[in-house]
Design an enzyme around this catalytic site. Structure first.
Site, PDB file in Angstrom:
ATOM      1  N   ASP A 139      30.870 -12.853 -33.325  1.00 53.93           N
ATOM      2  CA  ASP A 139      31.593 -13.168 -32.093  1.00 53.93           C
ATOM      3  C   ASP A 139      31.207 -14.587 -31.684  1.00 53.93           C
ATOM      4  O   ASP A 139      30.099 -14.824 -31.213  1.00 53.93           O
ATOM      5  CB  ASP A 139      31.218 -12.191 -30.973  1.00 53.93           C
ATOM      6  CG  ASP A 139      31.809 -10.801 -31.186  1.00 53.93           C
ATOM      7  OD1 ASP A 139      32.028 -10.424 -32.360  1.00 53.93           O
ATOM      8  OD2 ASP A 139      32.031 -10.078 -30.192  1.00 53.93           O
ATOM      9  N   LYS A 204      39.095 -12.816 -28.248  1.00 58.09           N
ATOM     10  CA  LYS A 204      38.324 -12.021 -27.287  1.00 58.09           C
ATOM     11  C   LYS A 204      38.301 -12.755 -25.958  1.00 58.09           C
ATOM     12  O   LYS A 204      38.229 -13.984 -25.943  1.00 58.09           O
ATOM     13  CB  LYS A 204      36.917 -11.822 -27.870  1.00 58.09           C
ATOM     14  CG  LYS A 204      35.885 -11.198 -26.960  1.00 58.09           C
ATOM     15  CD  LYS A 204      34.575 -10.941 -27.746  1.00 58.09           C
ATOM     16  CE  LYS A 204      33.421 -10.609 -26.817  1.00 58.09           C
ATOM     17  NZ  LYS A 204      32.127 -10.453 -27.505  1.00 58.09           N
ATOM     18  N   LYS A 240      40.196  -8.288 -28.330  1.00 63.06           N
ATOM     19  CA  LYS A 240      39.025  -7.636 -27.737  1.00 63.06           C
ATOM     20  C   LYS A 240      38.820  -8.122 -26.311  1.00 63.06           C
ATOM     21  O   LYS A 240      38.300  -9.205 -26.093  1.00 63.06           O
ATOM     22  CB  LYS A 240      37.769  -7.925 -28.572  1.00 63.06           C
ATOM     23  CG  LYS A 240      36.484  -7.355 -27.961  1.00 63.06           C
ATOM     24  CD  LYS A 240      35.264  -7.597 -28.835  1.00 63.06           C
ATOM     25  CE  LYS A 240      33.981  -7.184 -28.105  1.00 63.06           C
ATOM     26  NZ  LYS A 240      32.758  -7.491 -28.850  1.00 63.06           N
TER      27      LYS A 240
END
Lengths: 304, 288
Positions: A139, A204, A240
């Protein structure tokens, strides 16, 4: 194509904020019947990236969370495990060992999470370190400093560089936009479009480290960006939302939104995740409520 | 020029706010002459669930206030109620209560609030104890709130009954979700305005209007409710089967709600006993 070439054809897509709010209001007002609710709750549980990203994280805390990730609630029939655990790179090894050969993945935040305020060299090094430790997913955060300066090519270049490193080792990449620092929804759309040019595996919303985390507005804007990207290129990118999603009802609203904007193909943890620490327990409480008929109480559910 | 006749919209009281019931349902209240007094919210199990969430959130902060501060706040409730004595009395008269009974309701409610305001910082001093031990231990017992109490207020006494249910429970540091009198509910919602104006933290007291038969099963089965108080007859014995799920305490005040006393506070307290070895405390320098 390099970043400069990709950016040369870049078109800014304006966002209709009223339209977004209207559509969300309609999604939220819809009622979900019992069977669909149970199915949705189980799906949501299976899409959670159980997260701990604190300075105070210890190996034992991570081990405990990993156990919860694999066994959210054993006495609840048919409760799936969560999708992944999300930790700092230095705890990836611990998580990996604790999870063994279970289906739960290990995601590591890298690239100087959460601020991203360092050199590209260090970001690549950290990513490499997380990969070496065994992280299945990375991430990364975009460089908001460069984005807000208007240096979009730099932002894209960086995502491409990290993505290449991940792909070389067959790891999946999530790109965190940190929408709370970008300002208006137009900016969110712009950042999403830039990130999508690099074809990461996920985009995300947030780090969860600042006050303004994921909400349905930014998520809808990003989902639309993913859809447009898919229409243009045929490449599927996941989504996400992370941070601030703590109740099961909201999670179900997100799932409805995904289904509406992107369709069934995105409704698996391969393409949709929730970054959350508190959501899992609320989902479990709702599942238990559906099973027993009685509203549940937090002290009866394990803390991760 | 005649003033406009503005009808009050009665809603429910959850977390310091006045939402309508999520169910959108209502039921009419009529006086003896069959005239419509008001339409009340017919609260649903989801309203109750929302109220429990608010009560749970508020309870810790309320219990952590000093007993003296809780006492001040209860006294403040009495002050605010007294300043609106006349409007409460006329609201009760509109429901069909006699003039005498109406003003008695308000006066007794005020007295009750002052009474429990006084008890806030005294009951634990009176009922706690230092216990004899055979070993070198310091052993003491103190009362702690059970935390979250669901309650059904008396049916026939719309204000005094309501206050008699709320006051002893919050005096002891609990938060409460309360179902007001079904047929005489208006003054309960006006009392919610008094609560909102009296430094009672949002969520410590939550008031719903509606049917006991509908809500009692959910009150008894909710796992996050620690105690159940019913000040109305008609509780079925089968309720114990659901209460036992989280060892909920049930108190039936249907005959006794009018009696005041510190034991009313103790009805929703847990007794916590602590042992301290005497030697180690002496070794650490006699800190206490």
């Amino acid at each position: 194509m390099n970043a400069k070439q990709l950016m040369s054809g870049f078109k800014v897509v304006p966002v209709d904020q009223m339209g977004i709010n209207d559509r969300i209001a309609r999604i939220k007002s819809r009622s979900i019947k019992k069977e669909a609710k149970i199915q949705g709750l189980k799906m949501a549980l299976n899409m959670i990236d159980l997260t701990t990203l604190e300075g105070a994280d210890t190996p034992n805390k991570v081990r405990q969370m990993c156990y919860k990730a694999m066994h959210p609630m054993d006495q609840l029939k048919g409760a799936p495990s969560v999708a992944a655990v999300c930790v700092f790179p230095s705890l990836v090894g611990v998580a990996k060992e604790a999870l063994g050969d279970s289906s739960v993945k290990v995601a590591a935040v890298a690239t100087y999470f959460p601020s991203g305020q360092t050199t590209r060299e260090i970001k690549l090094q950290e990513t490499q370190y997380a990969i070496d430790e065994g992280a299945d997913e990375i991430d990364m955060v975009i460089s908001r400093k460069e984005f807000l300066k208007g240096n979009y090519t730099y932002v894209l270049e960086e995502i491409i560089a990290i993505n290449e490193l991940c792909k070389k080792h067959d790891r999946r990449l999530k790109v965190i936009l940190e929408t709370g620092e970008l300002g208006a929804l137009d900016q969110v759309r712009k950042a999403a479009d830039i990130a999508l040019l690099a074809n990461p595996d996920f985009i995300k919303t947030s780090t969860g480290k600042i006050g303004q985390a994921a909400n349905m507005q930014v998520t809808l804007v990003m989902l639309q960006a993913i859809w447009d990207h898919y229409q243009r290129t045929g490449i599927q990118v996941g989504m996400k939302p992370a941070g601030g999603i703590s109740d099961a009802k909201t999670a179900l609203h997100y799932l409805m939104m995904v289904k509406e904007v992107l369709g069934e193909e995105w409704l698996s943890n391969q393409w949709f995740r929730f970054g959350a620490s508190r959501l899992a327990n609320d989902v479990l409480m709702q599942l238990k409520k559906q099973e027993t008929g009685a509203y549940q109480s937090a002290p009866y559910f394990s803390k991760d | 020029m005649a003033a406009l006749d503005i009808q009050k919209t009665y809603k429910i009281f959850i977390g310091g706010k006045f939402p309508r019931t999520e169910s959108g349902r209502f039921y009419p209240i009529r006086n003896g002459k069959d005239e419509l007094i008001a339409n009340m919210c017919l609260a649903s199990r989801k309203d109750f669930k929302n109220a429990v969430v608010a009560a749970r959130k508020a309870q810790v902060g309320w219990a952590n206030k000093t007993a003296y501060n809780r006492s001040q706040i209860l006294y403040r409730l009495a002050e605010m109620l007294q300043s609106r004595e006349a409007s409460f009395a006329s609201e009760l008269e509109a429901l069909g209560l006699s003039k005498k009974k109406s003003s008695a309701e308000v006066e007794k409610a005020i007295d009750t609030l002052v009474y429990y305001a006084g008890w806030c910082d005294k009951y634990s001093a009176i009922f706690s104890s230092v216990n004899p031990t055979a070993t070198a231990h310091f052993n003491f017992s103190v009362h702690e709130p059970m935390e979250l109490i669901a309650a059904v207020a008396p049916e026939s006494s719309p204000l005094f009954g309501l206050v008699s249910t709320i006051a002893p429970i919050i005096a002891g540091g609990n938060s409460i979700v309360l179902l007001a009198s079904e047929k005489l509910p208006t003054s309960a919602m006006s009392f919610a305005e008094v609560i909102q104006n009296s430094d009672v933290p949002a969520g410590v007291v939550n008031i719903l209007t509606g049917s006991m038969d509908e809500l009692l099963p959910h009150m008894s089965s909710h796992m996050d409710v620690n105690g159940l108080l019913v000040a109305r007859p008609g509780v079925d014995d089968s309720i114990h089967e659901t209460l036992v799920q989280n060892v909920k305490r049930l108190k039936d005040w249907s005959e006794t709600w009018e009696d005041q006393g510190p034991y009313k506070i103790l009805d929703f307290q847990e007794l916590k006993t602590t042992w301290h070895p005497v030697q180690s405390s002496a070794a650490s320098g006699g800190g206490y």
